[in-house]
Write an enzyme that holds these catalytic residues in place. Sequence first.
Site, PDB file in Angstrom:
ATOM      1  N   PRO A 272       0.768  -1.250   0.000  1.00 51.77           N
ATOM      2  CA  PRO A 272       0.000   0.000   0.000  1.00 51.77           C
ATOM      3  C   PRO A 272       0.801   1.303   0.000  1.00 51.77           C
ATOM      4  O   PRO A 272       0.211   2.372  -0.042  1.00 51.77           O
ATOM      5  CB  PRO A 272      -0.823  -0.115   1.288  1.00 51.77           C
ATOM      6  CG  PRO A 272      -0.016  -0.988   2.187  1.00 51.77           C
ATOM      7  CD  PRO A 272       0.740  -1.931   1.295  1.00 51.77           C
ATOM      8  N   TYR A 273       2.117   1.260   0.078  1.00 47.50           N
ATOM      9  CA  TYR A 273       2.897   2.506   0.085  1.00 47.50           C
ATOM     10  C   TYR A 273       3.949   2.467  -1.015  1.00 47.50           C
ATOM     11  O   TYR A 273       4.211   1.402  -1.590  1.00 47.50           O
ATOM     12  CB  TYR A 273       3.577   2.712   1.444  1.00 47.50           C
ATOM     13  CG  TYR A 273       2.571   2.990   2.532  1.00 47.50           C
ATOM     14  CD1 TYR A 273       2.065   4.264   2.720  1.00 47.50           C
ATOM     15  CD2 TYR A 273       2.092   1.959   3.334  1.00 47.50           C
ATOM     16  CE1 TYR A 273       1.105   4.525   3.695  1.00 47.50           C
ATOM     17  CE2 TYR A 273       1.131   2.201   4.311  1.00 47.50           C
ATOM     18  CZ  TYR A 273       0.639   3.492   4.479  1.00 47.50           C
ATOM     19  OH  TYR A 273      -0.306   3.746   5.427  1.00 47.50           O
ATOM     20  N   GLY A 275       7.095   3.247  -0.294  1.00 46.05           N
ATOM     21  CA  GLY A 275       8.185   2.611   0.429  1.00 46.05           C
ATOM     22  C   GLY A 275       7.911   2.591   1.916  1.00 46.05           C
ATOM     23  O   GLY A 275       7.135   3.413   2.408  1.00 46.05           O
ATOM     24  N   MET A 276       8.536   1.641   2.610  1.00 42.90           N
ATOM     25  CA  MET A 276       8.412   1.555   4.073  1.00 42.90           C
ATOM     26  C   MET A 276       9.775   1.172   4.628  1.00 42.90           C
ATOM     27  O   MET A 276      10.364   0.175   4.213  1.00 42.90           O
ATOM     28  CB  MET A 276       7.338   0.516   4.449  1.00 42.90           C
ATOM     29  CG  MET A 276       7.220   0.258   5.943  1.00 42.90           C
ATOM     30  SD  MET A 276       6.629   1.737   6.831  1.00 42.90           S
ATOM     31  CE  MET A 276       7.467   1.530   8.410  1.00 42.90           C
ATOM     32  N   GLU A 277      10.203   1.970   5.611  1.00 43.68           N
ATOM     33  CA  GLU A 277      11.582   1.913   6.089  1.00 43.68           C
ATOM     34  C   GLU A 277      11.855   0.783   7.085  1.00 43.68           C
ATOM     35  O   GLU A 277      12.488   1.005   8.113  1.00 43.68           O
ATOM     36  CB  GLU A 277      11.928   3.271   6.712  1.00 43.68           C
ATOM     37  CG  GLU A 277      11.143   3.649   7.993  1.00 43.68           C
ATOM     38  CD  GLU A 277       9.814   4.345   7.773  1.00 43.68           C
ATOM     39  OE1 GLU A 277       9.191   4.145   6.709  1.00 43.68           O
ATOM     40  OE2 GLU A 277       9.382   5.077   8.675  1.00 43.68           O
ATOM     41  N   HIS A 301      14.702   8.296   0.386  1.00 45.67           N
ATOM     42  CA  HIS A 301      13.841   8.654   1.517  1.00 45.67           C
ATOM     43  C   HIS A 301      13.877   7.554   2.585  1.00 45.67           C
ATOM     44  O   HIS A 301      14.088   7.832   3.772  1.00 45.67           O
ATOM     45  CB  HIS A 301      12.406   8.892   1.013  1.00 45.67           C
ATOM     46  CG  HIS A 301      11.409   9.161   2.089  1.00 45.67           C
ATOM     47  ND1 HIS A 301      11.023  10.441   2.454  1.00 45.67           N
ATOM     48  CD2 HIS A 301      10.712   8.332   2.896  1.00 45.67           C
ATOM     49  CE1 HIS A 301      10.135  10.368   3.430  1.00 45.67           C
ATOM     50  NE2 HIS A 301       9.920   9.092   3.713  1.00 45.67           N
ATOM     51  N   GLU A 302      13.691   6.316   2.166  1.00 44.07           N
ATOM     52  CA  GLU A 302      13.656   5.222   3.139  1.00 44.07           C
ATOM     53  C   GLU A 302      15.027   5.048   3.799  1.00 44.07           C
ATOM     54  O   GLU A 302      15.119   4.754   4.996  1.00 44.07           O
ATOM     55  CB  GLU A 302      13.183   3.915   2.495  1.00 44.07           C
ATOM     56  CG  GLU A 302      11.830   3.995   1.757  1.00 44.07           C
ATOM     57  CD  GLU A 302      10.723   4.703   2.513  1.00 44.07           C
ATOM     58  OE1 GLU A 302      10.732   4.710   3.760  1.00 44.07           O
ATOM     59  OE2 GLU A 302       9.830   5.287   1.853  1.00 44.07           O
ATOM     60  N   HIS A 305      15.438   7.416   6.603  1.00 47.56           N
ATOM     61  CA  HIS A 305      14.772   6.969   7.836  1.00 47.56           C
ATOM     62  C   HIS A 305      15.688   6.118   8.724  1.00 47.56           C
ATOM     63  O   HIS A 305      15.398   5.940   9.904  1.00 47.56           O
ATOM     64  CB  HIS A 305      13.540   6.127   7.495  1.00 47.56           C
ATOM     65  CG  HIS A 305      12.277   6.903   7.282  1.00 47.56           C
ATOM     66  ND1 HIS A 305      11.767   7.769   8.239  1.00 47.56           N
ATOM     67  CD2 HIS A 305      11.389   6.913   6.256  1.00 47.56           C
ATOM     68  CE1 HIS A 305      10.627   8.285   7.786  1.00 47.56           C
ATOM     69  NE2 HIS A 305      10.376   7.791   6.581  1.00 47.56           N
ATOM     70  N   GLU A 324       8.699  12.102   9.569  1.00 45.73           N
ATOM     71  CA  GLU A 324       8.575  12.304   8.121  1.00 45.73           C
ATOM     72  C   GLU A 324       9.115  13.650   7.633  1.00 45.73           C
ATOM     73  O   GLU A 324       9.643  13.732   6.531  1.00 45.73           O
ATOM     74  CB  GLU A 324       7.127  12.093   7.671  1.00 45.73           C
ATOM     75  CG  GLU A 324       6.616  10.663   7.861  1.00 45.73           C
ATOM     76  CD  GLU A 324       7.427   9.586   7.128  1.00 45.73           C
ATOM     77  OE1 GLU A 324       8.186   9.934   6.198  1.00 45.73           O
ATOM     78  OE2 GLU A 324       7.313   8.399   7.495  1.00 45.73           O
ATOM     79  N   ASP A 388      -4.174   6.183  10.504  1.00 45.73           N
ATOM     80  CA  ASP A 388      -4.321   6.016   9.060  1.00 45.73           C
ATOM     81  C   ASP A 388      -5.307   7.035   8.483  1.00 45.73           C
ATOM     82  O   ASP A 388      -5.253   7.357   7.299  1.00 45.73           O
ATOM     83  CB  ASP A 388      -4.826   4.600   8.703  1.00 45.73           C
ATOM     84  CG  ASP A 388      -3.720   3.556   8.837  1.00 45.73           C
ATOM     85  OD1 ASP A 388      -2.539   3.938   8.976  1.00 45.73           O
ATOM     86  OD2 ASP A 388      -4.045   2.353   8.809  1.00 45.73           O
ATOM     87  N   TYR A 396       4.924  15.745   6.211  1.00 44.63           N
ATOM     88  CA  TYR A 396       6.112  15.701   5.357  1.00 44.63           C
ATOM     89  C   TYR A 396       6.490  17.109   4.906  1.00 44.63           C
ATOM     90  O   TYR A 396       7.620  17.554   5.068  1.00 44.63           O
ATOM     91  CB  TYR A 396       5.860  14.879   4.084  1.00 44.63           C
ATOM     92  CG  TYR A 396       5.625  13.395   4.264  1.00 44.63           C
ATOM     93  CD1 TYR A 396       4.454  12.905   4.826  1.00 44.63           C
ATOM     94  CD2 TYR A 396       6.569  12.469   3.844  1.00 44.63           C
ATOM     95  CE1 TYR A 396       4.222  11.547   4.952  1.00 44.63           C
ATOM     96  CE2 TYR A 396       6.354  11.098   3.967  1.00 44.63           C
ATOM     97  CZ  TYR A 396       5.176  10.647   4.518  1.00 44.63           C
ATOM     98  OH  TYR A 396       4.945   9.306   4.643  1.00 44.63           O
TER      99      TYR A 396
HETATM  100  N1  BES Z   1       6.984   5.570   6.712  1.00 45.85           N
HETATM  101  C1  BES Z   1       6.413   5.985   5.481  1.00 45.85           C
HETATM  102  C2  BES Z   1       5.207   5.176   5.087  1.00 45.85           C
HETATM  103  C3  BES Z   1       4.089   5.156   6.101  1.00 45.85           C
HETATM  104  C4  BES Z   1       3.733   6.288   6.797  1.00 45.85           C
HETATM  105  C5  BES Z   1       3.401   3.993   6.322  1.00 45.85           C
HETATM  106  C6  BES Z   1       2.697   6.232   7.739  1.00 45.85           C
HETATM  107  C7  BES Z   1       2.377   3.946   7.248  1.00 45.85           C
HETATM  108  C8  BES Z   1       2.022   5.076   7.964  1.00 45.85           C
HETATM  109  C9  BES Z   1       7.442   5.956   4.340  1.00 45.85           C
HETATM  110  O1  BES Z   1       8.711   6.319   4.745  1.00 45.85           O
HETATM  111  C10 BES Z   1       7.024   6.988   3.330  1.00 45.85           C
HETATM  112  O2  BES Z   1       6.971   8.130   3.669  1.00 45.85           O
HETATM  113  N2  BES Z   1       6.749   6.558   2.104  1.00 45.85           N
HETATM  114  C11 BES Z   1       6.326   7.444   1.047  1.00 45.85           C
HETATM  115  C12 BES Z   1       7.430   7.690   0.045  1.00 45.85           C
HETATM  116  C13 BES Z   1       8.230   8.926   0.279  1.00 45.85           C
HETATM  117  C14 BES Z   1       9.210   9.180  -0.867  1.00 45.85           C
HETATM  118  C15 BES Z   1       7.450  10.151   0.583  1.00 45.85           C
HETATM  119  C16 BES Z   1       5.179   6.782   0.298  1.00 45.85           C
HETATM  120  O3  BES Z   1       5.034   5.573   0.370  1.00 45.85           O
HETATM  121  O4  BES Z   1       4.458   7.496  -0.362  1.00 45.85           O
HETATM  122 ZN    ZN Z   2       8.842   8.340   5.262  1.00 45.27          ZN
END
Ligand code: BES
Ligand code: ZN
Length: 572
Positions: A272-273, A275-277, A301-302, A305, A324, A388, A396
């Site tokens: 669903p994202y 990326g996830m760190e 980005h990841e 983190h 973020e 969520d 961000y």
């Molecule tokens: N940690 C986030 C994803 C996240 C945030 C998952 C809150 C669940 C709850 C991840 O680091 C992130 O920010 N991903 C972004 C990409 C980034 C380049 C802005 C995404 O998936 O859009």
């Molecule tokens: Zn992030």
Amino acid sequence: MVNFETDPCSFSDITKIRTKSIHFDWNVDFSLKQVRGSAELTCDVLEESLCAFILDTRELDVQKVLIDGKKMKFSFGEAGQNGKTEALGKPLIIDLPDEPPRKGEDLIVKIFYNTTEKCSALQWLNKEQTAGGKHPYMFSQCEAIHARSLFPCQDSPGVKFRYTAKVSVAASLVALMSANLQDEKTERTDIINRFYFSQNIPISSYLVAIACGKLESRKIGPRSRVWSEKELVEKAAFEFSQTEEFIMTGESLLGPYVWGKYDILVLPPSFPYGGMENPCLTFVSPALLAGDKSLAYVVAHEIAHSWTGNLVTNVNWEHFWLNEGHTRFVERKIVEKIYDKPTAELLAIIGWTGKVHSFMVKVVFFDFNKEHDYTKLVIQNDGFVDPDESFSRIPYEKGFALLYHLQSLLGVSKFEAYIEKFSYGALDTQEWKDFLFEHFSASEKDNAILNTVDWDGWFNGTGMPPVPKPQFDTSLQDVCTALAKKWRAGYATPSANDISSFNSAQLKEFLDQLVADSSFSPDQIQQMSVIYKRISESQNSEVRFRWIRLGLQSRFKPAIDDAFAMFTEQVN
Ligand code: BES
Ligand code: ZN
């Protein structure tokens, strides 16, 4: 000081007992779509005479709880207790022995349980939903508060623990976790594979992660491999070839990378994202495989983190911007060093303007809903809102804007001291601000500058930041604006050269400007599709969906098929 009394999103009282390590013993059962086994929590006892230990759970089936080998009584509180959102799940209340452990002693609690179909952390895919089509797949996504549906825990980012795991899966499959694999221990039989993992750095519950499927890997750097189904692995190795460069740039900005390896797992499209760190193993969407590395900044980005978020962590989800916003800021520093400053600045402009049409963004950006509580940097959440639901790009971009503003006032940012001070811990916004003042206390001038900042406006104000738009370098945006203007005026002589020097951020910006104006004819879009092949044939999902939007909006018929194609690829 942080008020540890409550994380509004957790039922556990972390002032009394704190988890310091967990051992998982898990069987991944695809036939029942369950993770089954146990979690053994070793905890610090911080108070005398406790009679119960409360953990967070959500839709877990608990069979037995042992303390010192003895079965203990347990019960569940109500979902939605005290009016809190059901997303918090139910407190698991474990009775402590008549002679509870004393302050300073360890409390070791072993919980036997299984996940259920409603486990919100896990996705179970049948074989048809994978690239190879022959084996099933499962993966987790615990941020923000889904860890409690994978294992009973103190599900608050302010609690950090090491973990080890023994994971058994069918012999055809591989399991991966957000940890280092203890390869020498791997056991393989005809029916079962058993993998052992160890995460020696204390992490928050939301960073526990597991994936299981028919996976392969390729080495992409001295400390990195990329993992995916074999169908994608070559493409992924090419796409993320800059990984080591990104890590080294992170190190030059923030200090040593302490996690050992940095691997990337490319998941199926339903991840669903972007990326996830997850520590040691970033999870990414296959939508990043643009074929030209133009979405690799998500990996930057990841990687960022690894310091901001995973070492220095928001104490609860009200202070999510600390994770973020800082990471966004570091991500753009990496982009600046590896690409160039104008590109980083264009991304900052796009962020400021808020043309961020992620489908995850429920509260549209600054220009809309200016009064909405979720447009505040520090979100007040008494546990009535599922994180969520409040998720958006605001932490961000407003977080980035604050750090960019401070940098413009104080000169080049120095992060090392911040990372050093809060590594392995967690903090809130007040502590962050106190640290900033302390760090610059030696200089009267810097102090005076800090005192001019409208802190309340930044932290608690809704809508746009309380400062005018910064003087970004607009050179890359200006050419997009000029070209969009020509099209609006009925451009008669377009050529492929118009966009041949554009980078992907510029293609996005150009399309955003066109999408904002809905007056194009299908013929114009047809013409564009032939001449601007870099756009109409782009595999960059950020460019592609904007191109489709522009087409749909302009009643350009082929856009309908494109939209269906993209939709079925991504949603599969
Ligand atoms: N940690 C986030 C994803 C996240 C945030 C998952 C809150 C669940 C709850 C991840 O680091 C992130 O920010 N991903 C972004 C990409 C980034 C380049 C802005 C995404 O998936 O859009
Ligand atoms: Zn992030």
